[in-house]
Motif scaffolding. Structure first.
Motif, PDB file in Angstrom:
ATOM      1  N   LEU A 187      38.557  42.658  29.148  1.00  0.00           N
ATOM      2  CA  LEU A 187      38.525  43.319  27.849  1.00  0.00           C
ATOM      3  C   LEU A 187      37.415  44.357  27.792  1.00  0.00           C
ATOM      4  O   LEU A 187      37.613  45.489  27.344  1.00  0.00           O
ATOM      5  CB  LEU A 187      38.330  42.255  26.768  1.00  0.00           C
ATOM      6  N   ILE A 188      36.216  43.994  28.274  1.00  0.00           N
ATOM      7  CA  ILE A 188      35.060  44.886  28.141  1.00  0.00           C
ATOM      8  C   ILE A 188      35.269  46.154  28.960  1.00  0.00           C
ATOM      9  O   ILE A 188      35.066  47.265  28.469  1.00  0.00           O
ATOM     10  CB  ILE A 188      33.773  44.142  28.542  1.00  0.00           C
ATOM     11  N   SER A 189      35.724  45.983  30.210  1.00  0.00           N
ATOM     12  CA  SER A 189      35.912  47.187  31.019  1.00  0.00           C
ATOM     13  C   SER A 189      37.043  48.033  30.458  1.00  0.00           C
ATOM     14  O   SER A 189      37.019  49.259  30.543  1.00  0.00           O
ATOM     15  CB  SER A 189      36.160  46.814  32.478  1.00  0.00           C
ATOM     16  N   ARG A 190      38.020  47.379  29.860  1.00  0.00           N
ATOM     17  CA  ARG A 190      39.110  48.130  29.224  1.00  0.00           C
ATOM     18  C   ARG A 190      38.603  48.934  28.047  1.00  0.00           C
ATOM     19  O   ARG A 190      38.979  50.092  27.852  1.00  0.00           O
ATOM     20  CB  ARG A 190      40.190  47.179  28.743  1.00  0.00           C
ATOM     21  N   MET A 191      37.730  48.293  27.248  1.00  0.00           N
ATOM     22  CA  MET A 191      37.176  48.978  26.079  1.00  0.00           C
ATOM     23  C   MET A 191      36.445  50.248  26.520  1.00  0.00           C
ATOM     24  O   MET A 191      36.613  51.313  25.946  1.00  0.00           O
ATOM     25  CB  MET A 191      36.192  48.059  25.353  1.00  0.00           C
TER      26      MET A 191
ATOM     27  N   PHE B 190      43.870  38.047  36.689  1.00  0.00           N
ATOM     28  CA  PHE B 190      42.976  39.118  36.249  1.00  0.00           C
ATOM     29  C   PHE B 190      42.374  39.854  37.440  1.00  0.00           C
ATOM     30  O   PHE B 190      41.861  40.957  37.312  1.00  0.00           O
ATOM     31  CB  PHE B 190      41.835  38.561  35.398  1.00  0.00           C
ATOM     32  N   TYR B 191      42.379  39.200  38.624  1.00  0.00           N
ATOM     33  CA  TYR B 191      41.639  39.772  39.740  1.00  0.00           C
ATOM     34  C   TYR B 191      42.509  40.263  40.884  1.00  0.00           C
ATOM     35  O   TYR B 191      42.089  41.100  41.658  1.00  0.00           O
ATOM     36  CB  TYR B 191      40.666  38.730  40.310  1.00  0.00           C
ATOM     37  N   THR B 192      43.703  39.686  41.037  1.00  0.00           N
ATOM     38  CA  THR B 192      44.432  39.930  42.279  1.00  0.00           C
ATOM     39  C   THR B 192      45.676  40.780  42.061  1.00  0.00           C
ATOM     40  O   THR B 192      46.156  40.922  40.939  1.00  0.00           O
ATOM     41  CB  THR B 192      44.878  38.603  42.910  1.00  0.00           C
TER      42      THR B 192
ATOM     43  N   PRO C  81      36.579  42.715  36.311  1.00  0.00           N
ATOM     44  CA  PRO C  81      36.156  44.095  36.556  1.00  0.00           C
ATOM     45  C   PRO C  81      37.139  45.164  36.088  1.00  0.00           C
ATOM     46  O   PRO C  81      36.721  46.146  35.493  1.00  0.00           O
ATOM     47  CB  PRO C  81      35.967  44.136  38.071  1.00  0.00           C
ATOM     48  N   LYS C  82      38.424  45.017  36.357  1.00  0.00           N
ATOM     49  CA  LYS C  82      39.310  46.116  35.964  1.00  0.00           C
ATOM     50  C   LYS C  82      40.162  45.782  34.749  1.00  0.00           C
ATOM     51  O   LYS C  82      40.401  46.603  33.894  1.00  0.00           O
ATOM     52  CB  LYS C  82      40.241  46.458  37.125  1.00  0.00           C
ATOM     53  N   ARG C  83      40.625  44.525  34.675  1.00  0.00           N
ATOM     54  CA  ARG C  83      41.557  44.186  33.608  1.00  0.00           C
ATOM     55  C   ARG C  83      40.895  43.438  32.474  1.00  0.00           C
ATOM     56  O   ARG C  83      41.553  43.022  31.537  1.00  0.00           O
ATOM     57  CB  ARG C  83      42.700  43.351  34.185  1.00  0.00           C
TER      58      ARG C  83
END
Lengths: 366, 350
Positions: A277-281, A219-221, A273-275
């Protein structure tokens, strides 16, 4: 004593999650699930020949059976109309059933415990000790450290090759890296790792330890090297926190570590942060509003100055033409007014100069 | 029926129904390339069973089954969300959910054990199942559930079929792929929940996968695949149960799985369409024919460049495969048809 348990847990987590990175990247996770079950048959067969439950040959037999499993699945995949999941499902259940039947009919009185293989027991792992020089060390700690070392060495030596096979199997074939050979080497490493780990955490939970940290790290790298580092970090974190919680609530340690693996994954899934669910929404919502805004501007541009302009651009009917809610139209109009792109002239919208300029740069609307 | 005795008859009825219905339903998941979802969801039932037990503190099977259903349902929703909102591969999320749910179940179990209510034996029953303890009431329940699943499948047959074979078109018709996939998975969960009791968590996936893999070797038609699969599944249930009952210490679940596995092997070997044996002989004959007719094939492909020596020409001439026209050798219609029929054997691999 308890520090030793924690140490075993951490080393196990490191050894399993390291190899797990490549399982996740290459869609081999469920193959690992199959191997983790079929090693039971390997143990049973090795026991048939050796007759001693503590013999290291049991581990050899189990590792070979892991290899066999992968081979049988490859064979089934060559048959028509059998896809990967089905091949895995047929092979591992079959081998596992054979193991259970042998145990039930031949070794009913021997203490060849199926639960031991499937569930493991971290708490008891420290009672099985070996002597190294002056130190008495738990046997599974030694075994796991050796496996960790093997995995690290193999990864270091074949880093380039494994990376190539993981990301571009076809190119690896073309360049003559024998991806199938590497595949078997990898899967042998996987079975070795699973076999070594089942003592401590059992065959079912080892899958979580393998797959969980890597999927969390992804999710981060973005680069493989960072992914490996973060995976190891997550693995250590999961096992330390899991261990502490298990001690506090007085429950099974390996189960708690698996639960922590799920929790850390789900947390990252929500909050990354980028991938996440919340930031995607939020991003999707913003994109929706951006597109709607552009649609409004485009609509005005298309109908401005035409005969039906009064009908099409009237603030009271416009939302029906765009099939929007009235409130949504009002919000968009407000936004456009604030940006200075439109002005209102007897209840109709009209583009300003800057609005026209904005329209010009919207290439996708034309 | 044979004189099997009351208990065995009950058990055979139960495994027959379970094998049949899970074989039928399994075809849907296998064709969707999600064969292992059964494995993932069956492991994921453990925490639900434990929570149900903790909340109500009865060993009533129905209550525990509801817990199992809820927990597998949660796992299914999680799988769906992860699939739709991340780049994580489906098989990875299955492996993760399978293993960590099971781990959470073990945590709850160890908590229950601490309070002294349950024993480890409960868990191994959960993992391996116990078909032999089946009662008449269980058979009624399986019959009811099998009927419900069967009717649901029949009612939505058209939609499910379209969804499996052409998801893009299915969506374009304005139907929700999520609902379709959810429906299939819920039905699978229902089957799993009743199946666990008989064959256990680990072997439940075999009951879903193996019959349809075997059936697929015999047919290209969907309804036949489903029907054969159901048939093979129930046959496996009957034979497996009978074999395990007539020998000492034979656990029912694993024997059924081995019977089903044998069906798969037999199907792969002997299927008249794609069987390995048929394909082997087909290949041998094909090679022989290519060897014998290679000059004719060359003539077919390159009419002006082929040189035939005396004996070959003699042989082909005597069979009317070639004719001589103005001193040149030409392939006849019959020869062309022959070559096409040789080639067709190799191409015919639908």
């Amino acid at each position: 004593m308890s520090l030793e348990i924690l140490l075993i847990a951490v080393v196990t987590a490191l050894a399993t999650s390291l190899i797990g990175v490549f399982l996740v990247l290459r869609k081999l996770s469920m193959l690992t699930d199959a191997i983790s079950h079929t090693i039971l048959l390997g143990i049973v067969i090795a026991y048939y020949f050796v007759g001693d439950l503590n013999s290291p040959y049991l581990l050899v037999g189990a590792t070979l059976m892991g290899f066999m499993t992968v081979y049988l699945i490859e064979v089934l995949l060559k048959v028509k109309h059998i896809n990967e999941g089905a091949a895995i499902g047929v092979v591992f259940t079959m081998l596992f059933s054979i193991a259970i039947i042998i145990i039930n009919t031949r070794y009913r009185n021997v203490h060849l415990d199926i639960d031991m293989v499937l569930l493991g027991n971290l708490e008891f792992a420290i009672f099985d000790r070996a002597q190294i020089g002056p130190f008495s060390v738990p046997r599974s700690l030694i075994v796991m450290s050796v496996v960790l070392l093997i995995n690290l060495t193999m990864l270091n030596v074949f880093y380039k090759e494994i990376k190539l096979v993981s990301f571009d199997y076809a190119l690896a074939s073309v360049l003559g890296f024998f991806p199938l050979v590497l595949h078997y080497v990898m899967m042998t490493l996987v079975s070795l790792t699973v076999v070594a780990a089942f003592d401590a955490v059992g065959a079912i939970l080892v899958i979580a330890l393998m797959v969980g940290p890597a999927s969390t790290a992804l999710f981060y790298t973005k680069t493989l090297f960072h992914t490996i580092l973060l995976t190891l970090g997550v693995a250590v974190l999961n096992s330390v926190i899991g261990y502490q919680l298990a001690v506090v609530f007085d429950v099974t340690i390996s189960g708690m570590i698996a639960t922590m693996t799920l929790l850390s994954f789900l947390l990252s899934f929500m909050l990354a942060p980028k991938r996440g669910l919340i930031s995607r929404m939020f991003r999707i919502k913003r994109q929706k509003s951006d597109v709607a805004f552009a649609t409004l501007i485009g609509h005005i541009q298309n109908h401005q100055g035409t005969q039906e302009a009064f009908e099409e651009l009237n603030l009271n009917t416009l939302h029906e033409h765009l099939k929007w809610q009235k409130s949504f139209l009002d919000a968009m109009t407000d936004k456009a007014l604030k940006a200075g792109y439109v002005e209102i002239e007897n209840d109709c919208l009209r583009l300003t100069q800057s609005g026209k300029k904005y329209y010009e740069q919207l290439s996708f609307i034309r | 029926m044979f004189n099997l005795g009351y208990t065995l008859t009950i058990v055979i009825l139960g495994t027959m129904l379970l094998g049949g219905i899970s074989g039928m339903l399994g075809t849907f998941v296998v064709l969707r390339r999600q064969a292992l979802i059964g494995d993932a969801l069956s492991h994921a039932t453990l925490p639900g069973v434990m929570i149900a037990y903790m909340l109500i503190n009865v060993r009533d099977l129905e209550v525990l089954l509801i817990g199992a259903f809820v927990s597998a349902f949660v796992a299914m929703v999680l799988l769906d969300v992860i699939k739709n909102y991340t780049r994580i591969k489906f098989d990875t999320s299955m492996a993760l959910i399978l293993s960590s749910f099971f781990g959470f179940g073990q945590v709850l179990l160890s908590h229950i054990q601490k309070t002294g209510a349950a024993s480890q034996a409960g868990l191994s029953r959960f993992i391996f199942g116990q078909a032999a303890t089946m009662l008449r009431a269980d058979v009624y329940m399986i019959t009811l559930i099998a009927l419900i699943v069967f009717i649901t499948v029949m009612v939505f047959w058209k939609e499910l079929k379209l969804y499996i074979f052409d998801e893009a078109f299915f969506k374009a018709m304005g139907l929700s792929a999520r609902v379709a996939s959810g429906l299939i998975t819920v039905l699978v969960v229902i089957i799993i929940v009743i199946g666990i009791r008989m064959v256990g968590v680990i072997l439940m996936s075999a009951l879903l996968i193996a019959p349809s893999v075997a059936a697929r070797q015999f047919t290209n038609r969907f309804y036949l695949n489903v029907a054969f699969s159901g048939l093979i599944g129930s046959l496996g249930g009957i034979i497996g149960t009978y074999l395990s009952a007539t020998r000492a210490n034979m656990p029912t679940g694993p024997v059924i799985v081995i019977v089903l596995g044998t069906f798969v092997i037999v199907a792969i070997m002997f299927s008249p369409r794609t069987g390995l044996i048929k394909r082997y002989f087909q290949n041998v004959i094909y090679k022989k024919r290519v060897k014998r007719f290679r000059k004719l094939i060359h003539l077919y492909e390159h009419p002006s460049q082929t040189y035939l020596d005396e004996t070959e020409a003699q042989y082909f001439l005597s069979h009317d495969y070639v004719m001589i026209e103005d001193g040149n050798v030409k392939i006849t219609r019959k020869g062309m048809a022959r070559i096409r029929s040789i080639k067709a054997v190799h191409v015919d691999e639908s």
